[in-house]
Write an enzyme that holds these catalytic residues in place. Structure first.
Site, mmCIF file in Angstrom:
data_model
loop_
_atom_site.group_PDB
_atom_site.id
_atom_site.type_symbol
_atom_site.label_atom_id
_atom_site.label_comp_id
_atom_site.label_asym_id
_atom_site.label_seq_id
_atom_site.Cartn_x
_atom_site.Cartn_y
_atom_site.Cartn_z
ATOM 1 N N ASP A 18 32.151 20.719 -25.558
ATOM 2 C CA ASP A 18 31.959 20.249 -24.188
ATOM 3 C C ASP A 18 30.470 20.331 -23.852
ATOM 4 O O ASP A 18 29.880 21.408 -23.873
ATOM 5 C CB ASP A 18 32.774 21.148 -23.251
ATOM 6 C CG ASP A 18 32.802 20.668 -21.813
ATOM 7 O OD1 ASP A 18 32.245 19.592 -21.516
ATOM 8 O OD2 ASP A 18 33.378 21.388 -20.982
ATOM 9 N N ASP A 28 31.715 13.370 -22.446
ATOM 10 C CA ASP A 28 30.985 14.589 -22.802
ATOM 11 C C ASP A 28 31.833 15.687 -23.428
ATOM 12 O O ASP A 28 31.413 16.830 -23.501
ATOM 13 C CB ASP A 28 30.290 15.147 -21.565
ATOM 14 C CG ASP A 28 31.265 15.585 -20.480
ATOM 15 O OD1 ASP A 28 32.433 15.141 -20.495
ATOM 16 O OD2 ASP A 28 30.858 16.377 -19.620
ATOM 17 N N GLU A 29 32.992 15.329 -23.944
ATOM 18 C CA GLU A 29 33.898 16.359 -24.442
ATOM 19 C C GLU A 29 34.746 15.783 -25.567
ATOM 20 O O GLU A 29 35.177 14.635 -25.495
ATOM 21 C CB GLU A 29 34.781 16.786 -23.266
ATOM 22 C CG GLU A 29 35.638 17.964 -23.492
ATOM 23 C CD GLU A 29 36.320 18.396 -22.190
ATOM 24 O OE1 GLU A 29 36.999 19.418 -22.242
ATOM 25 O OE2 GLU A 29 36.182 17.720 -21.145
#
Length: 171
Positions: free
Chosen positions: A20, A114-115
């Site tokens: 993350d 973003d993960e």
């Protein structure tokens, strides 16, 4: 280590890495405009009904958080710089992030820009250790993209409701 009793688990013990990127949108804005470094920065709607999507660590020191109404964020941090989102730019960084993960394993599942959940089971025969792989991934993301991230490992995919973690950690 999240879901394993071992301090250096095997892929069998912890086959999934959860990666993350920390304060992703705000971090990209600071990378693109270095004059923002060290200042409280947020990305989101600045208007009366706006909402914060991402906040830098400098903004978080004042209690500014994602999903917070912008009015509340400005009360908490009057010097807060709220920028509109530039999702085309975040997608560029996201693609680079995914390429770095893909270099580790082709088996990963993105969750937003973003993960990701990265499955290490296909690397079992190579003797890959999840904590070492996570630390290497974190270093590479920091070195190549200048972004901080957290990496957790475990037996299964993680809940989005898991407790908050420390930035730039490997556990």
């Amino acid at each position: 280590m999240s879901n394993s009793p071992s301090k250096n688990p095997s892929v069998d013990d912890a086959p999934i890495l959860h990666v993350d990127l920390d304060a992703f949108f705000a971090s990209v804005e600071v990378l693109d405009d270095p004059t923002l470094r060290g200042k409280p920065v947020a990305v989101g709607g600045a208007g009366e009904r706006g909402v914060i999507a991402s906040a830098s660590y400098e903004a978080r020191k004042y209690g500014v958080r994602s999903a917070m109404p912008s009015i509340t964020a400005r009360r908490a941090c009057p010097q807060l710089i709220i920028l509109p989102g530039r999702f085309d730019r975040y997608e560029v960084y996201s693609r680079m992030f995914h390429e770095i993960v893909r270099d580790l394993t082709p088996e990963f599942e993105p969750l937003g820009l973003d993960e990701v959940f990265a499955d290490l089971r296909s690397l079992r025969r190579l003797g890959v250790r999840p904590l070492e792989a996570g630390a290497q991934l974190r270093r590479r993301i920091n070195d190549e993209l200048e972004l901080l991230c957290g990496v957790d490992s475990g037996e299964t995919s993680f809940s989005r409701n898991s407790p908050p973690r420390n930035p730039n950690r490997t556990s």
